[in-house]
Design a protein around this motif. Structure first.
Motif, PDB file in Angstrom:
ATOM      1  N   GLN A 176       0.713  -1.111  -0.138  1.00 47.43           N
ATOM      2  CA  GLN A 176      -0.092   0.018  -0.036  1.00 47.43           C
ATOM      3  C   GLN A 176       0.870   1.406   0.259  1.00 47.43           C
ATOM      4  OE1 GLN A 176      -3.174  -0.034   3.239  1.00 47.43           O
ATOM      5  NE2 GLN A 176      -2.937  -2.164   3.264  1.00 47.43           N
ATOM      6  N   LEU A 177       2.066   1.335   0.418  1.00 54.44           N
ATOM      7  CA  LEU A 177       2.799   2.344   0.551  1.00 54.44           C
ATOM      8  C   LEU A 177       3.966   2.107  -0.587  1.00 54.44           C
ATOM      9  CD1 LEU A 177       3.990   4.948   2.271  1.00 54.44           C
ATOM     10  CD2 LEU A 177       5.599   3.358   3.276  1.00 54.44           C
ATOM     11  N   THR A 178       3.465   2.947  -1.591  1.00 50.93           N
ATOM     12  CA  THR A 178       4.254   2.920  -2.840  1.00 50.93           C
ATOM     13  C   THR A 178       5.438   3.865  -2.640  1.00 50.93           C
ATOM     14  OG1 THR A 178       2.922   4.630  -3.883  1.00 50.93           O
ATOM     15  CG2 THR A 178       2.360   2.426  -4.277  1.00 50.93           C
ATOM     16  N   PRO A 179       6.474   3.638  -3.920  1.00 55.93           N
ATOM     17  CA  PRO A 179       7.675   4.659  -3.653  1.00 55.93           C
ATOM     18  C   PRO A 179       7.057   6.054  -3.810  1.00 55.93           C
ATOM     19  CG  PRO A 179       8.136   2.728  -4.861  1.00 55.93           C
ATOM     20  CD  PRO A 179       6.712   2.687  -4.538  1.00 55.93           C
ATOM     21  N   ALA A 180       5.789   6.380  -4.624  1.00 52.75           N
ATOM     22  CA  ALA A 180       5.416   7.656  -4.901  1.00 52.75           C
ATOM     23  C   ALA A 180       4.674   8.185  -3.696  1.00 52.75           C
ATOM     24  CB  ALA A 180       4.548   7.653  -6.129  1.00 52.75           C
ATOM     25  N   ALA A 181       3.868   7.437  -2.968  1.00 54.97           N
ATOM     26  CA  ALA A 181       3.422   7.662  -1.621  1.00 54.97           C
ATOM     27  C   ALA A 181       4.442   8.197  -0.709  1.00 54.97           C
ATOM     28  CB  ALA A 181       2.566   6.689  -1.187  1.00 54.97           C
ATOM     29  N   ALA A 182       5.643   7.381  -0.457  1.00 54.51           N
ATOM     30  CA  ALA A 182       6.783   7.784   0.589  1.00 54.51           C
ATOM     31  C   ALA A 182       7.233   9.133   0.128  1.00 54.51           C
ATOM     32  CB  ALA A 182       7.591   6.497   0.337  1.00 54.51           C
ATOM     33  N   ALA A 183       7.453   9.149  -1.004  1.00 54.11           N
ATOM     34  CA  ALA A 183       7.998  10.561  -1.568  1.00 54.11           C
ATOM     35  C   ALA A 183       7.044  11.529  -1.103  1.00 54.11           C
ATOM     36  CB  ALA A 183       7.922  10.557  -2.950  1.00 54.11           C
ATOM     37  N   GLN A 184       5.718  11.464  -1.247  1.00 57.03           N
ATOM     38  CA  GLN A 184       4.726  12.547  -0.632  1.00 57.03           C
ATOM     39  C   GLN A 184       4.549  12.592   0.834  1.00 57.03           C
ATOM     40  OE1 GLN A 184       0.882  11.164  -2.715  1.00 57.03           O
ATOM     41  NE2 GLN A 184       1.026  13.286  -3.446  1.00 57.03           N
ATOM     42  N   LEU A 185       5.028  11.714   1.536  1.00 52.29           N
ATOM     43  CA  LEU A 185       5.335  11.733   2.842  1.00 52.29           C
ATOM     44  C   LEU A 185       6.355  12.039   3.777  1.00 52.29           C
ATOM     45  CD1 LEU A 185       2.912   8.632   3.761  1.00 52.29           C
ATOM     46  CD2 LEU A 185       2.178  11.112   3.636  1.00 52.29           C
ATOM     47  N   ALA A 186       7.128  12.539   2.764  1.00 53.81           N
ATOM     48  CA  ALA A 186       8.498  12.941   3.135  1.00 53.81           C
ATOM     49  C   ALA A 186       8.427  14.263   4.128  1.00 53.81           C
ATOM     50  CB  ALA A 186       9.407  13.459   2.037  1.00 53.81           C
ATOM     51  N   ALA A 187       9.384  14.329   5.045  1.00 52.64           N
ATOM     52  CA  ALA A 187       9.198  15.523   6.069  1.00 52.64           C
ATOM     53  C   ALA A 187       9.302  16.794   5.454  1.00 52.64           C
ATOM     54  CB  ALA A 187      10.177  15.396   7.181  1.00 52.64           C
ATOM     55  N   GLN A 188       8.344  17.688   5.790  1.00 47.85           N
ATOM     56  CA  GLN A 188       8.290  19.038   5.229  1.00 47.85           C
ATOM     57  C   GLN A 188       9.456  20.021   5.925  1.00 47.85           C
ATOM     58  OE1 GLN A 188       6.144  19.543   2.152  1.00 47.85           O
ATOM     59  NE2 GLN A 188       6.686  17.549   2.534  1.00 47.85           N
ATOM     60  N   PRO A 189       9.928  20.963   5.113  1.00 49.29           N
ATOM     61  CA  PRO A 189      10.492  21.928   5.757  1.00 49.29           C
ATOM     62  C   PRO A 189       9.787  22.641   6.762  1.00 49.29           C
ATOM     63  CG  PRO A 189      10.902  21.786   3.337  1.00 49.29           C
ATOM     64  CD  PRO A 189       9.867  21.030   3.523  1.00 49.29           C
ATOM     65  N   GLY A 190      10.464  23.270   7.704  1.00 46.30           N
ATOM     66  CA  GLY A 190       9.741  24.219   8.802  1.00 46.30           C
ATOM     67  C   GLY A 190       9.014  23.597   9.790  1.00 46.30           C
ATOM     68  N   THR A 191       9.345  22.112   9.861  1.00 43.65           N
ATOM     69  CA  THR A 191       8.239  21.613  11.005  1.00 43.65           C
ATOM     70  C   THR A 191       9.123  20.894  11.926  1.00 43.65           C
ATOM     71  OG1 THR A 191       8.497  19.368   9.479  1.00 43.65           O
ATOM     72  CG2 THR A 191       6.719  20.705   8.958  1.00 43.65           C
ATOM     73  N   ALA A 192      10.014  21.247  12.540  1.00 39.05           N
ATOM     74  CA  ALA A 192      10.997  20.811  13.763  1.00 39.05           C
ATOM     75  C   ALA A 192      10.229  21.294  14.720  1.00 39.05           C
ATOM     76  CB  ALA A 192      12.199  21.323  13.442  1.00 39.05           C
ATOM     77  N   VAL A 193      10.000  20.331  16.019  1.00 36.27           N
ATOM     78  CA  VAL A 193       9.525  20.840  17.149  1.00 36.27           C
ATOM     79  C   VAL A 193      10.139  19.846  18.266  1.00 36.27           C
ATOM     80  CG1 VAL A 193       7.191  21.221  16.207  1.00 36.27           C
ATOM     81  CG2 VAL A 193       7.681  18.885  17.153  1.00 36.27           C
ATOM     82  N   LEU A 194       9.931  20.102  19.465  1.00 34.20           N
ATOM     83  CA  LEU A 194      10.413  19.259  20.473  1.00 34.20           C
ATOM     84  C   LEU A 194       9.546  17.984  20.452  1.00 34.20           C
ATOM     85  CD1 LEU A 194      12.450  19.889  22.575  1.00 34.20           C
ATOM     86  CD2 LEU A 194      10.647  19.855  24.345  1.00 34.20           C
ATOM     87  N   VAL A 195      10.295  16.891  20.419  1.00 31.11           N
ATOM     88  CA  VAL A 195       9.933  15.493  20.301  1.00 31.11           C
ATOM     89  C   VAL A 195      10.412  14.751  21.273  1.00 31.11           C
ATOM     90  CG1 VAL A 195      10.073  13.486  18.565  1.00 31.11           C
ATOM     91  CG2 VAL A 195       9.794  15.901  17.631  1.00 31.11           C
ATOM     92  N   HIS A 196       9.509  13.909  21.989  1.00 24.26           N
ATOM     93  CA  HIS A 196       9.735  13.322  23.094  1.00 24.26           C
ATOM     94  C   HIS A 196      10.573  12.006  22.616  1.00 24.26           C
ATOM     95  CE1 HIS A 196       9.437   9.689  25.977  1.00 24.26           C
ATOM     96  NE2 HIS A 196       8.952  10.882  27.009  1.00 24.26           N
ATOM     97  N   HIS A 197      10.111  11.555  21.579  1.00 22.11           N
ATOM     98  CA  HIS A 197      11.145  10.512  20.840  1.00 22.11           C
ATOM     99  C   HIS A 197      10.846   9.185  21.633  1.00 22.11           C
ATOM    100  CE1 HIS A 197      14.424   9.613  17.814  1.00 22.11           C
ATOM    101  NE2 HIS A 197      13.622  10.350  17.202  1.00 22.11           N
ATOM    102  N   ASN A 198      10.184   8.805  22.559  1.00 20.71           N
ATOM    103  CA  ASN A 198      10.167   7.694  23.290  1.00 20.71           C
ATOM    104  C   ASN A 198       8.727   7.390  23.700  1.00 20.71           C
ATOM    105  OD1 ASN A 198      11.234   5.129  23.886  1.00 20.71           O
ATOM    106  ND2 ASN A 198      12.540   5.862  25.483  1.00 20.71           N
ATOM    107  N   LEU A 199       7.901   7.640  22.942  1.00 20.68           N
ATOM    108  CA  LEU A 199       6.208   7.423  23.737  1.00 20.68           C
ATOM    109  C   LEU A 199       5.872   6.156  23.334  1.00 20.68           C
ATOM    110  CD1 LEU A 199       4.613  10.941  22.447  1.00 20.68           C
ATOM    111  CD2 LEU A 199       5.402  10.317  24.638  1.00 20.68           C
ATOM    112  N   ARG A 200       6.572   5.252  24.134  1.00 21.93           N
ATOM    113  CA  ARG A 200       6.102   3.715  24.414  1.00 21.93           C
ATOM    114  C   ARG A 200       5.221   3.996  25.319  1.00 21.93           C
ATOM    115  NH1 ARG A 200      12.165   1.089  24.583  1.00 21.93           N
ATOM    116  NH2 ARG A 200      11.698   1.763  26.804  1.00 21.93           N
ATOM    117  N   GLY A 201       4.301   2.627  25.207  1.00 26.75           N
ATOM    118  CA  GLY A 201       3.347   2.427  26.163  1.00 26.75           C
ATOM    119  C   GLY A 201       3.639   2.408  27.680  1.00 26.75           C
ATOM    120  N   GLU A 202       5.227   1.735  27.979  1.00 31.03           N
ATOM    121  CA  GLU A 202       5.494   1.880  29.326  1.00 31.03           C
ATOM    122  C   GLU A 202       5.943   3.236  29.728  1.00 31.03           C
ATOM    123  OE1 GLU A 202      10.097   0.724  29.196  1.00 31.03           O
ATOM    124  OE2 GLU A 202       8.954  -0.480  28.182  1.00 31.03           O
TER     125      GLU A 202
END
Length: 316
Positions: A176-202
């Motif tokens: 379902q995730l084609t190369p074209a779809a992956a390209a469309q879902l590339a991260a966009q410029p100007g979107t960096a924020v603070l990211v917890h980066h470990n939001l696991r269930g625990e």
């Protein structure tokens, strides 16, 4: 290099007896026992009200020192509890500890998140976007480039084929995730924020009524791609709940779907690595995360991307 000492119950008991000597605890000190969940810190329950985390090496100690300052920066912006340290210092030369107040509740693996809990998660994502990035970076929070979804997709395709042969996964789903779809879902410029980066269930503290009461372990925070936290929530609470929370927080279709597919690809690759013996993660948990990530959601069928769509934030 000197080998770091291995903390024992006696080590922990002596330390906390000193830290809590002015409290109402008995002279013998509170009960101490190791926390079963994994993590890079040696973590111990201390009585019923505290948690002691011991950094096992100097890199972890540096992250823990940064975490103490970072939690103070984050706390005013988020609606959930961020742990508070009641004491901190070194438990061995160069190795830090923090004694934190326990946040009441179970983990995200023990309790399902309710609709109101999804609103709590939305408030968390909203608050992280509001934390001043420049201030976080002055505390030493690193800036991390977004991952390549296309590179991850290629890895996931290979892993899915092997999981399909092992009757662990329907390998056609990854297509379902084609190369074209992956390209469309590339991260966009100007979107960096603070990211917890470990939001696991625990690391989600969830009450019996499904409210998200707190978020634990802020040692891995980065400035980067907000889709990584959406992906973490997909694994912790499921695709539907994660995307609803992110949408309520103001994220559009692109970052939501990017987070969804990061999570989906990650679950396929990690499960294959575990079956190959290259990962020590819990096999039942990895299978549960795979199921959560591959829940079908309406957004996948109802989205048309616009090139001009961006999200508020700093440049990646």
């Amino acid at each position: 290099m000197t080998q770091a000492p291995t903390p024992t119950a006696d080590t922990v008991r002596r330390l906390v007896r000193t830290l809590l000597k002015e409290s109402a605890d008995s002279t013998s000190g509170p009960d101490v026992r190791p926390v079963a969940e994994g993590g890079e810190h040696s973590t111990w329950w201390v009585g019923t009200r505290h948690v002691l985390r011991l950094a096992p090496d100097r890199d972890a100690a540096a992250r823990q020192r940064r975490e103490l300052r970072l939690r103070d920066l984050v706390r005013p912006h988020v609606p959930v509890t961020v742990p508070v340290s009641v004491a901190h210092g070194e438990w061995a030369p160069g190795l830090t500890y923090t004694l934190d107040t326990k946040v009441p509740g179970g983990t995200g693996e023990e309790h399902d998140v309710s609709a109101v809990g999804e609103a709590d998660l939305s408030g968390l994502l909203t608050g992280l976007r509001q934390v001043p990035v420049r201030q976080a970076e002055t505390l030493g929070v690193p800036r991390v480039a977004p991952r390549s979804l296309e590179a991850l997709r290629r890895m996931a395709v290979r892993a899915a084929e092997r999981l399909g042969a092992a009757d662990e996964f329907d390998s056609a789903l990854i297509l379902q995730l084609t190369p074209a779809a992956a390209a469309q879902l590339a991260a966009q410029p100007g979107t960096a924020v603070l990211v917890h980066h470990n939001l696991r269930g625990e690391h989600l503290v969830v009450s019996a009524d499904g409210r998200v009461r707190g978020i634990l372990d802020w040692t891995g925070v980065v400035v980067g791609d907000p889709a990584e936290d959406i992906a973490g929530l997909v694994l912790a609470v499921g695709s539907g709940a994660a995307v609803r929370a992110a949408t309520l927080a103001g994220y559009g279709a692109r970052p939501c779907l990017r987070g969804l597919w990061l999570a989906r690809c990650d679950t396929v690759v990690r499960l294959m690595n575990r079956l190959d013996g290259h990962d020590t993660g819990s096999l039942p948990l990895l299978r549960t995360q795979l199921r959560r990530a591959w829940e079908a959601i309406l957004l996948e069928r109802a989205t048309e991307f616009r090139d001009e769509e961006t999200e508020t934030g700093e440049e990646l």
